[in-house]
Design a protein around this motif. Structure first.
Motif, short mmCIF file in Angstrom:
data_model
loop_
_atom_site.label_atom_id
_atom_site.label_comp_id
_atom_site.label_asym_id
_atom_site.label_seq_id
_atom_site.Cartn_x
_atom_site.Cartn_y
_atom_site.Cartn_z
N ALA A 136 -9.85 -38.05 -15.65
CA ALA A 136 -9.78 -36.61 -15.94
C ALA A 136 -8.49 -36.29 -16.69
CB ALA A 136 -9.83 -35.82 -14.63
N GLN A 137 -8.59 -35.36 -17.67
CA GLN A 137 -7.40 -34.88 -18.36
C GLN A 137 -6.84 -33.65 -17.65
OE1 GLN A 137 -6.02 -36.42 -21.14
NE2 GLN A 137 -7.54 -37.93 -20.48
N TYR A 138 -7.75 -32.78 -17.22
CA TYR A 138 -7.33 -31.54 -16.57
C TYR A 138 -8.17 -31.28 -15.32
CZ TYR A 138 -5.13 -30.59 -21.08
OH TYR A 138 -4.38 -30.67 -22.23
N VAL A 139 -7.49 -31.12 -14.19
CA VAL A 139 -8.17 -30.72 -12.95
C VAL A 139 -7.52 -29.42 -12.49
CG1 VAL A 139 -8.53 -31.25 -10.50
CG2 VAL A 139 -8.76 -33.06 -12.22
N VAL A 140 -8.34 -28.44 -12.11
CA VAL A 140 -7.80 -27.21 -11.53
C VAL A 140 -8.07 -27.23 -10.03
CG1 VAL A 140 -7.94 -24.70 -11.44
CG2 VAL A 140 -8.09 -25.89 -13.64
N ALA A 141 -7.02 -27.07 -9.25
CA ALA A 141 -7.16 -27.00 -7.79
C ALA A 141 -6.85 -25.57 -7.37
CB ALA A 141 -6.21 -27.97 -7.11
N ALA A 142 -7.73 -24.97 -6.56
CA ALA A 142 -7.52 -23.57 -6.16
C ALA A 142 -7.84 -23.38 -4.69
CB ALA A 142 -8.40 -22.64 -7.00
N THR A 143 -7.23 -22.36 -4.10
CA THR A 143 -7.52 -22.01 -2.72
C THR A 143 -7.27 -20.53 -2.52
OG1 THR A 143 -7.16 -22.62 -0.42
CG2 THR A 143 -5.21 -22.47 -1.79
N SER A 144 -7.88 -19.96 -1.48
CA SER A 144 -7.67 -18.53 -1.21
C SER A 144 -7.87 -18.24 0.27
CB SER A 144 -8.64 -17.67 -2.02
OG SER A 144 -9.95 -17.82 -1.50
N ASP B 39 -11.73 -22.73 0.77
CA ASP B 39 -11.28 -21.50 1.43
C ASP B 39 -11.71 -21.55 2.88
OD1 ASP B 39 -13.92 -20.66 -0.35
OD2 ASP B 39 -13.93 -19.84 1.68
N LEU B 40 -11.53 -20.45 3.60
CA LEU B 40 -11.79 -20.44 5.03
C LEU B 40 -13.19 -20.03 5.42
CD1 LEU B 40 -8.55 -18.74 6.44
CD2 LEU B 40 -9.19 -21.15 6.61
N LEU B 41 -13.94 -19.47 4.47
CA LEU B 41 -15.19 -18.83 4.87
C LEU B 41 -16.35 -19.81 4.98
CD1 LEU B 41 -15.02 -15.45 2.99
CD2 LEU B 41 -14.03 -16.15 5.15
N ASN B 42 -17.36 -19.38 5.75
CA ASN B 42 -18.54 -20.21 5.93
C ASN B 42 -19.10 -20.69 4.60
OD1 ASN B 42 -18.51 -19.98 8.71
ND2 ASN B 42 -19.72 -18.10 8.69
N GLN B 43 -19.41 -21.97 4.56
CA GLN B 43 -19.96 -22.58 3.34
C GLN B 43 -19.00 -22.46 2.14
OE1 GLN B 43 -22.26 -20.28 5.26
NE2 GLN B 43 -22.39 -22.22 6.34
N PHE C 179 -14.77 -7.18 1.33
CA PHE C 179 -13.56 -7.98 1.37
C PHE C 179 -13.81 -9.36 0.77
CE2 PHE C 179 -11.36 -4.79 3.44
CZ PHE C 179 -11.92 -4.42 4.65
N GLU C 180 -15.05 -9.85 0.93
CA GLU C 180 -15.37 -11.16 0.37
C GLU C 180 -15.28 -11.12 -1.16
OE1 GLU C 180 -17.01 -9.72 2.81
OE2 GLU C 180 -16.82 -11.16 4.45
N LYS C 181 -15.79 -10.01 -1.75
CA LYS C 181 -15.72 -9.90 -3.21
C LYS C 181 -14.26 -9.77 -3.66
CE LYS C 181 -20.29 -8.71 -4.64
NZ LYS C 181 -20.98 -9.06 -3.39
N ALA C 182 -13.45 -9.13 -2.82
CA ALA C 182 -12.03 -9.01 -3.16
C ALA C 182 -11.38 -10.39 -3.18
CB ALA C 182 -11.33 -8.11 -2.13
N GLU C 183 -11.74 -11.24 -2.21
CA GLU C 183 -11.16 -12.58 -2.18
C GLU C 183 -11.61 -13.40 -3.39
OE1 GLU C 183 -11.61 -14.61 1.57
OE2 GLU C 183 -10.79 -16.48 0.76
N CYS D 2 -5.09 -20.29 4.05
CA CYS D 2 -5.01 -21.27 2.96
C CYS D 2 -3.95 -20.88 1.94
CB CYS D 2 -6.34 -21.35 2.22
SG CYS D 2 -7.72 -21.80 3.25
N ALA D 3 -3.86 -19.57 1.68
CA ALA D 3 -2.96 -19.13 0.63
C ALA D 3 -1.49 -19.20 1.04
CB ALA D 3 -3.29 -17.69 0.22
N CYS D 4 -1.23 -19.31 2.33
CA CYS D 4 0.16 -19.26 2.80
C CYS D 4 1.00 -20.35 2.16
CB CYS D 4 0.18 -19.37 4.33
SG CYS D 4 1.78 -19.12 5.04
#
Lengths: 148, 117, 335
Positions: free
Chosen positions: C130-138, C85-89, C52-56, C280-282
């Motif tokens: 910065a010109q471009y910053v990508v912010a992501a969460t899962s 994200d929510l996972l350890n580390q 499931f971790e690899k899926a995320e 986080c994704a909600c």
């Protein structure tokens, strides 16, 4: 009006009020019926062991328990158990099927971490406390009864 | 050794008690099951669980409380035979099938199946 | 150059633009009200991966790649990759950063990560060079369950105030120039803990944080709730949402007209078990998927996070929470 952000106790009371109440009647009814049905199934299986496999009535409990554990484990492994348990609650958790579910679900889940460190070490993550406290109780009760 | 009706009623009742504890307290399922096992052990020590088994059959042996009773019974039976050391040697005697089955099935189901989420 | 206003709010006068974004989800979210707007929906929770971790991880990196494509930005043009994200580390973010190959800042705001990422993106772009910053969460229902609660096949019966962790990932490109929704200003929250200990009642644990951040935001900016077309919280769920409305009323703010919670929007009524969604994704999926397609002029997104760990709860500690608020303006009322 009180500023609840500075009043933890009052906020906790408000939070308690806002909690939706579980549908107690439905939960109790479902737990009773499902739990009763599982025990009835156990009785049926036990009778089969006595009648067709020639187990003595007081020794038929062992294969019956093992069979119920197998059933609980199989339902867990096929992804069915948790769907039933969501509604049945204690009806599936209290019979030995719940014990089986806690062990098999942990074994399945932690397989990703390998068989030694995952399955082996973490299989009893949920069921361990039942065994520990059961044994401690038996020791204390046994000790008391031996001293009396 | 108990009928289908008594098995259903007593088994259902023990589960109902468990559900009451789930819904009316903030205890986790693990806490409730531990309580039931300890209760089964204490009732077993008082000689009250065996009559329940006679009356309800599987209705008393399938719920987890029976595990507590079996552990106590094993300890006390062995202590009666070989003295106090029997408390240590006899505890798992009657529950060996259940624990062994759990480990074996847990291991083999993990070999053959994956969690589905 | 970003400037501080009031006690906790920062404005972005150069008006950083969100030039590209992507939403990726699991099957349940794809079947919900916002599903039609998602860029990719996976048909099952394993996504053909070994764990499931690899899926995320797959979801997060897919979201990043689609966002970059839609924003017309090459991977090596990304100045900073901010992810949480929510996972350890925050392991999902770390592995995704490896694949993105850009300089990386890992953040942990639990379910408030979406707004924390947007805030940092705005800061880095507006006067940060910065010109471009990508912010992501899962987040992924199974990885969260297995870490915070029980093995996924365990037969637990959830109380009616519990929430369901969303399976999904989102990424946003924050750019110094271009066209698109504008990051106007953001309020950074403080940690709040009013003694809620039940890890199944996160709504009650997080509502005070959302309240504190919203009140501070309104005080700092001098605005009223009505200055926004919509105020959304990330994942307070039904219980937390009711508590927030009550807290706001006592503070003299009427949120009844234009306040909703993403955790109550992402699933349809038939799909909703118990109190709604979390994860986080909600907030990210609802905001980028649904809200960005509604012709709003200005919205306030308040992502909320519970900062507990499984250990802290087992040790009997209460649950601290945080909320960050981001104001997004849509030029010409819409995309």
């Amino acid at each position: 009006m009180k500023n609840l952000l500075r009043d933890p106790k009052a906020y906790q009371e408000l939070a308690e009020q806002k909690k939706p109440r579980p549908n107690l009647a439905k939960n109790l009814f479902t737990a009773f019926v499902v739990g009763g049905a599982i025990c009835t199934l156990g009785q049926f299986i036990q009778n089969i062991y006595i009648k067709y496999f020639n187990f003595a009535p007081d020794r038929a409990g062992d294969p019956t328990t093992a069979t119920m554990i197998f059933i609980g484990g199989l339902l867990t492994a096929t992804g069915v158990f948790d769907k039933i348990a969501r509604h049945a609650g204690a009806g599936t958790a209290v019979p030995v099927t719940g014990f089986a579910n806690s062990i098999v679900s942990a074994a399945l889940e932690f397989k990703r971490e390998g068989f030694v460190l995952g399955v082996g070490s973490k299989m009893f993550a949920l069921a361990g406390s039942v065994i520990v406290f059961g044994v401690v109780t038996a020791f204390v009760v046994g000790l008391i009864s031996a001293l009396l | 050794m108990g009928s289908y009706l008594t098995a259903f009623l007593v088994g259902g009742l023990i589960c109902l008690i468990g559900q009451l504890l789930f819904d009316l307290t903030s205890w986790t399922p693990a806490h409730v099951l531990v309580l039931l096992v300890v209760a089964g052990g204490i009732l077993g020590g008082l000689g009250l669980y065996e009559p329940l088994i006679k009356f309800a059959g599987a209705g008393a042996t399938i719920p987890i409380s029976s595990f507590g009773n079996a552990l106590v019974k094993g300890a006390m039976a062995e202590a009666a035979q070989s003295g106090p050391i029997g408390i240590l040697t006899g505890i798992f005697e009657l529950t060996s099938a259940g624990i062994t089955a759990s480990i074996i099935f847990g291991f083999f189901f993990a070999l053959l199946f994956d969690p589905k989420g | 150059m970003a400037m501080k206003v009031g006690s906790q709010t920062f404005t972005f006068p150069s008006r950083p633009v969100l030039t590209g974004w992507a939403t990726v989800s699991g099957p349940k979210e794809g079947q919900g009200p916002a599903g039609a707007y998602f860029d990719k929906i996976f048909p099952d929770l394993t996504m053909q991966q070994k764990s499931f971790e690899k899926a995320e991880q797959l979801m997060m990196i897919t979201a990043v790649e689609i966002a970059l494509e839609k924003g017309g930005v090459a991977k090596d043009a990304v100045d900073v990759f901010v992810a949480g994200d929510l996972l350890n580390q925050i392991i999902i973010s770390g592995y995704s950063a490896l694949k993105v190959g850009a300089p990386y800042l890992g953040i942990y705001g639990a379910c408030s990560s979406f707004c924390e990422g947007l805030f940092l993106g705005g800061l880095l772009v507006d006067g940060g060079g910065a010109q471009y910053v990508v912010a992501a969460t899962s987040s992924h229902n199974c990885t969260a369950e297995r870490q915070f609660r029980y093995p996924t096949e365990y037969g637990a019966q959830l109380p009616p105030w519990a929430q369901h962790t969303v399976t999904g990932a989102a990424a946003v490109v924050v750019a110094a120039r271009g066209s698109g929704p504008v990051l106007e200003l953001a309020t950074v929250g403080k940690v709040m803990d009013l003694g809620i200990k039940d890890p199944y009642n996160m709504g009650a644990a997080m509502a005070p944080a959302a309240a504190d951040t919203i009140f501070t935001h309104l005080a700092d900016t001098g605005r009223q709730p009505g200055d926004y077309d919509l105020i959304v919280t990330g994942d307070l769920g039904r219980v937390g949402r009711e508590l927030l409305v009550e807290l706001a009323l006592r503070q003299g703010h009427d949120l009844s007209a234009n306040y909703r919670d993403c955790g109550e929007i992402i699933y349809s009524r038939e799909q909703t078990e118990n109190a709604g969604a979390s994860g986080c994704a909600c907030s990210a999926l609802v905001t980028l998927g649904l809200l960005f397609n509604q012709n709003y002029r200005r919205i306030l997104v308040v992502a909320t996070g519970a900062l507990h760990s499984p250990t802290s709860c087992q040790q009997g500690d209460s649950i601290p929470a945080i909320a960050h608020a981001v104001s997004i303006e849509f030029p010409k009322g819409g995309q």
